[in-house]
Design a protein around this motif. Structure first.
Motif, mmCIF file in Angstrom:
data_model
loop_
_atom_site.group_PDB
_atom_site.id
_atom_site.type_symbol
_atom_site.label_atom_id
_atom_site.label_comp_id
_atom_site.label_asym_id
_atom_site.label_seq_id
_atom_site.Cartn_x
_atom_site.Cartn_y
_atom_site.Cartn_z
ATOM 1 N N ASN A 164 30.875 39.331 -33.098
ATOM 2 C CA ASN A 164 32.317 39.203 -33.282
ATOM 3 C C ASN A 164 32.907 38.106 -32.399
ATOM 4 O O ASN A 164 33.780 37.351 -32.825
ATOM 5 N N LEU A 165 32.431 38.013 -31.151
ATOM 6 C CA LEU A 165 32.899 36.959 -30.260
ATOM 7 C C LEU A 165 32.500 35.585 -30.788
ATOM 8 O O LEU A 165 33.266 34.623 -30.696
ATOM 9 N N GLY A 166 31.288 35.515 -31.339
ATOM 10 C CA GLY A 166 30.856 34.255 -31.941
ATOM 11 C C GLY A 166 31.758 33.843 -33.085
ATOM 12 O O GLY A 166 32.147 32.672 -33.209
ATOM 13 N N TYR A 167 32.118 34.804 -33.917
ATOM 14 C CA TYR A 167 33.007 34.510 -35.048
ATOM 15 C C TYR A 167 34.378 34.036 -34.562
ATOM 16 O O TYR A 167 34.955 33.085 -35.102
ATOM 17 N N MET A 168 34.920 34.707 -33.530
ATOM 18 C CA MET A 168 36.239 34.339 -33.030
ATOM 19 C C MET A 168 36.233 32.931 -32.431
ATOM 20 O O MET A 168 37.180 32.163 -32.602
ATOM 21 N N HIS A 169 35.140 32.583 -31.762
ATOM 22 C CA HIS A 169 35.032 31.224 -31.230
ATOM 23 C C HIS A 169 34.825 30.203 -32.356
ATOM 24 O O HIS A 169 35.335 29.085 -32.292
ATOM 25 N N GLU A 170 34.088 30.584 -33.380
ATOM 26 C CA GLU A 170 33.826 29.657 -34.484
ATOM 27 C C GLU A 170 35.118 29.284 -35.205
ATOM 28 O O GLU A 170 35.328 28.136 -35.591
ATOM 29 N N HIS A 171 36.000 30.277 -35.380
ATOM 30 C CA HIS A 171 37.209 30.062 -36.169
ATOM 31 C C HIS A 171 38.459 29.882 -35.310
ATOM 32 O O HIS A 171 39.548 29.683 -35.859
ATOM 33 N N GLY A 172 38.303 30.002 -33.969
ATOM 34 C CA GLY A 172 39.468 29.859 -33.116
ATOM 35 C C GLY A 172 40.464 30.976 -33.290
ATOM 36 O O GLY A 172 41.676 30.776 -33.195
ATOM 37 N N VAL A 173 39.973 32.191 -33.532
ATOM 38 C CA VAL A 173 40.830 33.359 -33.740
ATOM 39 C C VAL A 173 40.865 34.175 -32.450
ATOM 40 O O VAL A 173 39.896 34.838 -32.099
ATOM 41 N N GLY A 174 41.965 34.100 -31.710
ATOM 42 C CA GLY A 174 42.091 34.852 -30.466
ATOM 43 C C GLY A 174 41.360 34.233 -29.298
ATOM 44 O O GLY A 174 41.551 34.645 -28.157
ATOM 45 N N LEU A 175 40.487 33.275 -29.584
ATOM 46 C CA LEU A 175 39.731 32.555 -28.563
ATOM 47 C C LEU A 175 39.724 31.076 -28.922
ATOM 48 O O LEU A 175 39.857 30.724 -30.106
ATOM 49 N N PRO A 176 39.552 30.195 -27.941
ATOM 50 C CA PRO A 176 39.500 28.764 -28.267
ATOM 51 C C PRO A 176 38.346 28.455 -29.218
ATOM 52 O O PRO A 176 37.265 29.035 -29.099
ATOM 53 N N MET A 177 38.586 27.584 -30.165
ATOM 54 C CA MET A 177 37.509 27.183 -31.069
ATOM 55 C C MET A 177 36.452 26.429 -30.269
ATOM 56 O O MET A 177 36.746 25.439 -29.601
ATOM 57 N N ASP A 178 35.243 26.932 -30.309
ATOM 58 C CA ASP A 178 34.147 26.334 -29.549
ATOM 59 C C ASP A 178 32.850 26.669 -30.273
ATOM 60 O O ASP A 178 32.317 27.772 -30.145
ATOM 61 N N LEU A 179 32.345 25.721 -31.056
ATOM 62 C CA LEU A 179 31.165 25.977 -31.874
ATOM 63 C C LEU A 179 29.920 26.191 -31.025
ATOM 64 O O LEU A 179 29.013 26.932 -31.423
ATOM 65 N N HIS A 180 29.874 25.580 -29.853
ATOM 66 C CA HIS A 180 28.712 25.785 -28.979
ATOM 67 C C HIS A 180 28.680 27.212 -28.432
ATOM 68 O O HIS A 180 27.620 27.853 -28.409
ATOM 69 N N LEU A 181 29.841 27.700 -27.993
ATOM 70 C CA LEU A 181 29.896 29.090 -27.541
ATOM 71 C C LEU A 181 29.625 30.048 -28.685
ATOM 72 O O LEU A 181 28.987 31.089 -28.511
ATOM 73 N N ALA A 182 30.125 29.726 -29.865
ATOM 74 C CA ALA A 182 29.879 30.572 -31.034
ATOM 75 C C ALA A 182 28.387 30.716 -31.272
ATOM 76 O O ALA A 182 27.876 31.819 -31.491
ATOM 77 N N LYS A 183 27.672 29.586 -31.224
ATOM 78 C CA LYS A 183 26.215 29.635 -31.429
ATOM 79 C C LYS A 183 25.528 30.457 -30.341
ATOM 80 O O LYS A 183 24.607 31.232 -30.620
ATOM 81 N N ARG A 184 26.015 30.331 -29.107
ATOM 82 C CA ARG A 184 25.401 31.088 -28.013
ATOM 83 C C ARG A 184 25.544 32.592 -28.262
ATOM 84 O O ARG A 184 24.593 33.354 -28.076
ATOM 85 N N TYR A 185 26.745 33.028 -28.691
ATOM 86 C CA TYR A 185 26.949 34.453 -28.936
ATOM 87 C C TYR A 185 26.147 34.938 -30.139
ATOM 88 O O TYR A 185 25.609 36.048 -30.126
ATOM 89 N N TYR A 186 26.050 34.117 -31.175
ATOM 90 C CA TYR A 186 25.230 34.500 -32.326
ATOM 91 C C TYR A 186 23.768 34.665 -31.902
ATOM 92 O O TYR A 186 23.094 35.627 -32.307
ATOM 93 N N ASP A 187 23.288 33.737 -31.089
ATOM 94 C CA ASP A 187 21.898 33.824 -30.613
ATOM 95 C C ASP A 187 21.693 35.068 -29.753
ATOM 96 O O ASP A 187 20.658 35.743 -29.851
ATOM 97 N N GLN A 188 22.676 35.396 -28.899
ATOM 98 C CA GLN A 188 22.569 36.591 -28.066
ATOM 99 C C GLN A 188 22.522 37.856 -28.920
ATOM 100 O O GLN A 188 21.795 38.807 -28.599
#
Length: 704
Positions: A581-605
C-alpha cells in the motif's frame, strides 16, 4: 495478501489486478508482433529464612503502595506471602472473592436471588436481561436491563456501576461517553469491582499515566497470582483469535470441548492403551484446555494410567497433584515419592518439586535450604523455568546463599524467556524490581507492561473463554458482548475479535447502538476504535485496517496522512500488504510524495516479506516500468482510469468476491490464452487471403 477482500485494499491492489489483464494483452501483442507446572517459592518462605536480611525484606516487601492493601478478603496486606503460597488451603478464597460481581455470578439465578441486599437481586436481573437482549438482538430488552442496572447503580451498587460504565464506554443502548464510563468505573473500583480496576488501569496505561496504572496493575497482578490455586476456572492459557487476516480462523473450531473430533480421537486412543494419549488427555483435564472444563479427578486418573503404561512425564504431575491437594487429599510424602521416581526416569524438572519440599520443610525430615538450592540448580541446569525462578528467589532473598539481586534478575529473565507461558511469577518479580528500582533503574513504564501481562492471567480472563464458547455455539451477539467487555479491560485479542465480528457480521442484528440497531456509521466507528486499540498493542492486521479506514474514510474522516502513518506502523510489524500500500501511495503521489524509487523499494519489501505477494508485486513493478518509460502514453492513462470507468454494478460484484493469488493467476492466464488464440486466428485469416496481383514492370523500350 491472499484472501483479502478487494474492498479492504487501497485501489492500488485493484488496479494491479486490472493491470494484469492489460499488461498480458500488451505482452502477448509484442510477442506476436504447550506444559507449564508452577511449583515455586513464596514470600512467606523469605520470612522463615533467618534474620540476617530482615531489613532488606522489610523494605522490599513494603508493597502496600503498589496496591496490595486492596486485595480481596482472605489476602492480608500484612501477610502478603499468602498470595504466593501455591500449596495453601485451596478453599481459602472463593471465586466471588477473586472477581466479585462478575457476570457469570450474576447469571446464577439462585445466587442472585439469594443475595443479602435487594440491589444484588436488581443487579442480577439487569445482567440477565442485558446478556439476553444483546445475545438475541432485542433493543427493548436491553433498555429494560439498563433501567434495572441504573436503579442499583444509583444506590451505590459497585458492580452495577461497573456495567453501566461499560455500556457508556461501548455505546450499547446508551450514548457513548468516555467521560461517563470513566466516572462509573472509578466509583465501581472504589467499591471493590476488579474489572473496573482493570478498565481504569488500561485507560491510564493508554494515557501513559504510569504511576496510576502501576498501582492498579500491581494489585490486580497479585490477585491473579492468588487465583491460580483457588479459582475453579483454569488461568487463561489459550487466547484464541477468530480471524486469520481477513478470513475466519479455523483454530477456534478446536475449542468445542469434549465434542471436538480431535479430542474424541485422543480419548479413543487413550482408551485403546496409548500412553502418550493418556498423558495428553490428563494435561487437558488438569489445565482445562481446548474448551474442556478443568477436572483434577479425571486428570489424576489419566496420569496414573499413563504411568502404568510407562509414560514417565506424568510422574512429576502426580507429585504436583498430591502437593496441591487437587482431586485428592494433600499428601506431601506421596508427592516426594513421585518427584523422586520421576528424577530416576530422567525427568529433570521434577528436581524443582523436591527442592520446593525441602525449602518448605514438607514431606522431608526438616527444612533444608542448602538441599533446596541443589535441587533447584539441577532443574535450572536442565532449562526448567520453575527451577530458574526458585533459584532467583533464593538469590533475591539471600536464602541459603549470599544475596545477589542482579543474579536474581538474571534467573527471572531466563525463566520468562524459556517458559512457553512467559512464567507469570517471574514477570511479577521483574515488575516489582522495576517499580521499586531494586537492582535496576526505577522504570514504572516497564513495570506497567510486565504487571499487565500478569494481571491478564487473572480470573476476569474467563470472559474470553465464555466469549469463545458462545462463538463456537454461534451465539454471535453474546460473543460480541463478552469480547467487548474484555476489550475494555485491555485484552488485545478481545479487541481484535470484537472488531472482526463487527466487520464480518455487519448484515446481521448483532450490533446494538445507542438507539436501536447500529447504523453503518456506528458500526464502523466502533470497529475502528477497537482496531485502533489492538493496533496500539502490536496487532499488525489491526494497524493495516486502521490505515484502510483512514484511506477510505470508514468509521472516521478520510485522512491520507494518518492512513500512511498506520500503514507505516504495520510495515514496521512486517506486514506485506502495508508495504504494498505504501508503494502504491508513493507511485501515485496519494497521501505521500510521488517517488517511484521508494515505490519500488516498498514493492520489493512486500515480496521479500511474503512470497504470496508475487503476483500483485510483479504487476505493480511492471506498472512502474511503464510509468517510467511511457509516462504519458495511452496505456498508462487507460490503467489509471480503469477503476473509475467500471460500471457500478460490476464494481460491486468485484468487491463482493475475494481474489487471491491463485484466482488472479488463473484469470490472467485465461485472458492470455484467449488473446493468443485471437491473435493466432487473426494471423491465419491473414495467411488465407491471396496476395493481390502485382503489376508487371514495363521494360523501357530499347533504343533503336
Amino acid at each position: 495478501m491472499r484472501g483479502r477482500q478487494m474492498e479492504d485494499r487501497p485501489r492500488g491492489y485493484r488496479k494491479a489486478i486490472f493491470f494484469g489483464v492489460v499488461i498480458t494483452l500488451f505482452a502477448c501483442s509484442r510477442v506476436t508482433s504447550a506444559r507449564n507446572v508452577i511449583l515455586v517459592l513464596d514470600d512467606e518462605d523469605a520470612k522463615d529464612g533467618g534474620d540476617s536480611n530482615g531489613e532488606e525484606l522489610a523494605s522490599y516487601e513494603g508493597a502496600s503502595d503498589g496496591g496490595v492493601g486492596g486485595l480481596p478478603s482472605g489476602l492480608d496486606s500484612q501477610d502478603s506471602g499468602q498470595e504466593w503460597d501455591e500449596f495453601g488451603d485451596a478453599d481459602d478464597l472463593k471465586d466471588e472473592d477473586l472477581d466479585p460481581g462478575s457476570w457469570r455470578q450474576a447469571l446464577d439465578l439462585e445466587q442472585a436471588e439469594g443475595g443479602s441486599h435487594r440491589d444484588d437481586v436488581q443487579y442480577g436481573k439487569g445482567v440477565r436481561k442485558m446478556v439476553q437482549g444483546l445475545g438475541d438482538g432485542d433493543p427493548a430488552l436491553l433498555a429494560a436491563a439498563i433501567a434495572d442496572l441504573r436503579v442499583a447503580a444509583d444506590r451505590g451498587h459497585a458492580h452495577a456501576q461497573s456495567t453501566i460504565g461499560f455500556l457508556h464506554g461501548s455505546g450499547y443502548g446508551m450514548d457513548k461517553s468516555d467521560a461517563k464510563a470513566h466516572l462509573y468505573h472509578h466509583f465501581a473500583a472504589e467499591g471493590g469491582n476488579f474489572q473496573s480496576k482493570m478498565a481504569l488501569a488500561y485507560s491510564y496505561h493508554r494515557q501513559q499515566l504510569h504511576s496510576k496504572a502501576c498501582k492498579l496493575y500491581a494489585e490486580l497482578a497479585a490477585t491473579a497470582m492468588a487465583s491460580f490455586r483457588s479459582s475453579k476456572e483454569a488461568p487463561l492459557l489459550e487466547p484464541v483469535r477468530l480471524n486469520d487476516g481477513s478470513e475466519e480462523s479455523k483454530e477456534y473450531k478446536k475449542f468445542r470441548g469434549e465434542d471436538d473430533d480431535d479430542f474424541q480421537f485422543l480419548q479413543y486412543k487413550a482408551h485403546k492403551g496409548f500412553a502418550v494419549a493418556m498423558y495428553r488427555l490428563g494435561i487437558i483435564y488438569y489445565l482445562g484446555l481446548r474448551g474442556v472444563p478443568r477436572d483434577h479427578s479425571k486428570a489424576l486418573t489419566w496420569f496414573q494410567r499413563a504411568v502404568d503404561k510407562g509414560e514417565y512425564e506424568s510422574m512429576e504431575l502426580l507429585g504436583e497433584i498430591y502437593a496441591r491437594g487437587f482431586g485428592v487429599e494433600r499428601n506431601y510424602t506421596k508427592a516426594l515419592e513421585w518427584f523422586v521416581e520421576a528424577t530416576r526416569r530422567k525427568q529433570h524438572s521434577a528436581n524443582n518439586g523436591i527442592g520446593w519440599l525441602y525449602a518448605k520443610g514438607l514431606g522431608v525430615e526438616r527444612k533444608n535450604l542448602t538441599k533446596a538450592r541443589e535441587y533447584f540448580k539441577k532443574a535450572a541446569d536442565n532449562s526448567d523455568p520453575d527451577g530458574l525462578y526458585n533459584l532467583g528467589v533464593l538469590y533475591l532473598r539471600g536464602l541459603g546463599l549470599k544475596q545477589d539481586v542482579r543474579e536474581a534478575r538474571r534467573h527471572f529473565m531466563l525463566a520468562v524467556n524459556i517458559s512457553k507461558l512467559r512464567h507469570p511469577k517471574a514477570l511479577y518479580q521483574l515488575a516489582r524490581m522495576h517499580q521499586k528500582g531494586n537492582g535496576v533503574k526505577k522504570d514504572e513504564a516497564t513495570a506497567v507492561e510486565l504487571y499487565k501481562l500478569v494481571a491478564e492471567r487473572g480470573p476476569w480472563g474467563s470472559l474470553l473463554k465464555w466469549a469463545l464458547e458462545c462463538y463456537v455455539n454461534r451465539e454471535i451477539g453474546k460473543a460480541l458482548l463478552l469480547y467487548s467487555r474484555a476489550a475494555e479491560l485491555g485484552y488485545e485479542v478481545a479487541q481484535s475479535n470484537a472488531a472482526w465480528i463487527l466487520d464480518k457480521y455487519y448484515g446481521e442484528d448483532v450490533c446494538i447502538g445507542s438507539s436501536g440497531f447500529c447504523t453503518e456509521a456506528e458500526r464502523h466507528q466502533r470497529a475502528h476504535a477497537l482496531w485502533r486499540y489492538a493496533s496500539e498493542q502490536g496487532n499488525q492486521h489491526a494497524a493495516l485496517l486502521i490505515g484502510d479506514a483512514y484511506y477510505y474514510g470508514r468509521g472516521t474522516e478520510k485522512d491520507l496522512d494518518r492512513a500512511a502513518e498506520a500503514y507505516n506502523l504495520a510495515r514496521v510489524q512486517q506486514n506485506a500488504q502495508a508495504m504494498f500500500n505504501l508503494g502504491y501511495m508513493h507511485e501515485h503521489g496519494v497521501g505521500l510524495p510521488m517517488d517511484l524509487h521508494l515505490a519500488k523499494r516498498y514493492y520489493d519489501q512486500a515480496l521479500e516479506t511474503d512470497h504470496d505477494a508475487a503476483l500483485p508485486v510483479t504487476l505493480a513493478l511492471m506498472g512502474l516500468w511503464l510509468r517510467q518509460n511511457y509516462a504519458n502514453s495511452f496505456v498508462v492513462r487507460f490503467i489509471d482510469a480503469l477503476p473509475d470507468a467500471i460500471p457500478h454494478s460490476f464494481g460491486h460484484y468485484l468487491n463482493s468476491i475475494s481474489i487471491d493469488e491463485g484466482n488472479a493467476t488463473l484469470a490472467t492466464l485465461f485472458v492470455c490464452l484467449l488473446t493468443v488464440l485471437y491473435l493466432r486466428q487473426r494471423h491465419r485469416r491473414v495467411a488465407l487471403v491471396p496476395p493481390a496481383e502485382q503489376p508487371q514492370p514495363v521494360e523501357p523500350p530499347v533504343p533503336q
